[in-house]
Enzyme design. Sequence first.
Site, PDB file in Angstrom:
ATOM      1  N   HIS A 186      20.976   6.353   5.995  1.00  0.00           N
ATOM      2  CA  HIS A 186      20.639   5.512   4.917  1.00  0.00           C
ATOM      3  C   HIS A 186      21.371   4.086   5.081  1.00  0.00           C
ATOM      4  CE1 HIS A 186      18.574   9.049   3.638  1.00  0.00           C
ATOM      5  NE2 HIS A 186      17.663   8.264   2.900  1.00  0.00           N
TER       6      HIS A 186
ATOM      7  N   GLU B 168       6.628   8.261  10.966  1.00  0.00           N
ATOM      8  CA  GLU B 168       7.066   6.885  11.329  1.00  0.00           C
ATOM      9  C   GLU B 168       6.483   6.345  12.630  1.00  0.00           C
ATOM     10  OE1 GLU B 168       9.231   9.073  10.285  1.00  0.00           O
ATOM     11  OE2 GLU B 168      10.029   8.350   8.568  1.00  0.00           O
TER      12      GLU B 168
END
Lengths: 355, 340
Positions: free
Chosen positions: B143, B74
């Site tokens: 999440h 990322e």
Amino acid sequence: MYQALKLPLDQCHRFINADGTLKHTIDEQEFPLLLECYKAMMQIRIFDKKCVSLQRTGRFGTYPSVLGMEAIGIGVGKAMEEEDVFVPYYRDQATQMLRGVSLYEILMYWGGDERGADYQNCRQDLPNCVPIATQCTHAAGVASSFKIRKEKRVAVCSLGDGASSKGDFMESLNLAGTWKLPMVFVINNNQWAISVPRHLQSGAERLADKAIGAGMPGEQVDGNDVYAVYRAVKRAVDRARAGKGPALIEAISYRLCDHTTADDASRYRANEELEKAWEFEPVKRLRALLENKGLWNESQELAWAEHCQANTDKAVELFLNTEAQPPHAMFDHLYAELPTQLEEQYATLLARHHA
Amino acid sequence: MNAPLKELQPNAKVLKDQTLLEAVNAALFTAMGNDDDVVLLGEDVGMNGGVFRATAGLQEAFGNHRVMDTPLAEALIAGVAVGMSTQGLKPVAELQFMGFVFPAFEHIACHAARMRNRTRGRLSCPIVFRAPFGGGIHAPEHHSESTEALFAHLPGIRVVIPSSPRRAYGLLLSAIESPDPVLFLEPKRIYRSLKSDIIDDGQGLPLDTCFTLKEGSDITLVSWGALVTETLDAAHELEAHGISAEVIDLGTIKPLDEATILASVMKTGRCVIAHEACHSFGVGAEIAAMLAEKALFNLRAPIARVTGYDTIMPLPTNEHYYMPRTNDIVEAAINTLQYE
């Protein structure tokens, strides 16, 4: 000699020995280039010394000297084409000077003014990058943009030996290998990341070997030999431009200065090591070579030193006489246009400072 | 917006019954079709079309040189987007889940947000960082969080959160066109649950104006993201109690359109802020502070916040205890109205 410093310089690629003799022949046609390199190295050394003294006398911010590492910066700068993009870390004044960043702009930046990063030449080069190794991913993005637009340009990224420990470096290396990006990584291995010596940074014998896991060539060069640096970077840049992918170059040098003017290396580094390292420094050996070849002499040396000092003094004078930006400068380039929400804060600032 | 559909542009297509995901996809298609500088990168965005299918069909349509599957890293995705954008590309970088944004945080905060200022406007980072966020879909740990406030605190970026398919389409187009870096957070709980018609005409929605979804006179309800659905439901329930609630969807969190909120609260004198993020130090607190600074004597009751808790988001079994519900907003509104 090198073993005393535990520098692996004898195994790495070199043309010019520390005493100015040649380990490998250099084509006669290259000597004008070597002369240019020498002159540029002198300019940056004289300028660099002035920067340190400006800091010592309270007229400058914290400054990272390039003393001892001039050959890397100049070799990299000479190997790049104008249309390439240089992605520096923060000890790249030498390369930046060759790219067209003025001494005045370098002074402005390290003197604490953002305008020093608004380069009037090399408009696409990235500015100094302070968070370690993050510039590597930016360079990969720059190289990606060349690839996407099918441009024959190369991104050259510079980093220190400490930065080679960071994820951003490894992630960028990995991407560059995977996407065959037109980019070159140059590690300025000056043996010290502030106080942490090279052997505590990585168990790898050669930082250049980190290229292997990323599927690209990696090469060690004597970073105190400007021609070795130039040749290695030029070959890598040409190769990248030809679409053959990235490369990693580990240029081995030694930080003859403190990390920055805020550091005192005598607290962690033996003086004997520093003294020994001076024997291998890059400027002296090139001068010896040029003098041996009859291309340089004492009077040229004195005249050029005077010229470099004059350039430096002129830039310093301009820097010291430049007015600071107005208080609202901090708002002026935050967004493309000042958002309404910030208008009140903007007005508050103006009221506080009667600007 | 519940406003009537805009007048049709010559090239406009009406896309029927679009989900928020389909709206994101349509905006990406339109933006990429209109501008060769728009490129996509991220994990699984190419061949797979994204784990939620937001980028489905784009690589096929525009090629793998413009829709790039990156290695799984990322920080790299965000950093590469920074580098691309300095050279004039307009990257749309997908972070697969907001919970994985943290390696990228450094590049968003330390570079994308600062490049324009750092170089006095010489270089800039017109990037859109897209990330699905928020709870309510029974996802694994990391999440489900709503961490928009972490980013709203950063000078130099914009934070945009759509709450309907139409606003997702229009706001994403504007985010891509914006010369500033934008964090575009997609509330994944309503990725497929809401449907509306979209006019695919390439017209963006403003990034500097809140959306007044329902007008009212008794109380102002402010929300954003997935919780706008519950906030609207709450407003309709309040209607049944004879209470006229105005509903404002922020749309753009930063920079905040203070004027729309302020005008509404000056009118109603009461305000409930509903958000899914943790209670403290958040966007709700910022709005409350702004109202205290600028509308204190127009307030007829204390400002109320209906939020998640200052806790770690529970795993799916107990997730529902964390989430603010319609009824919580209704109760807060009634309490606010009963004050004095």
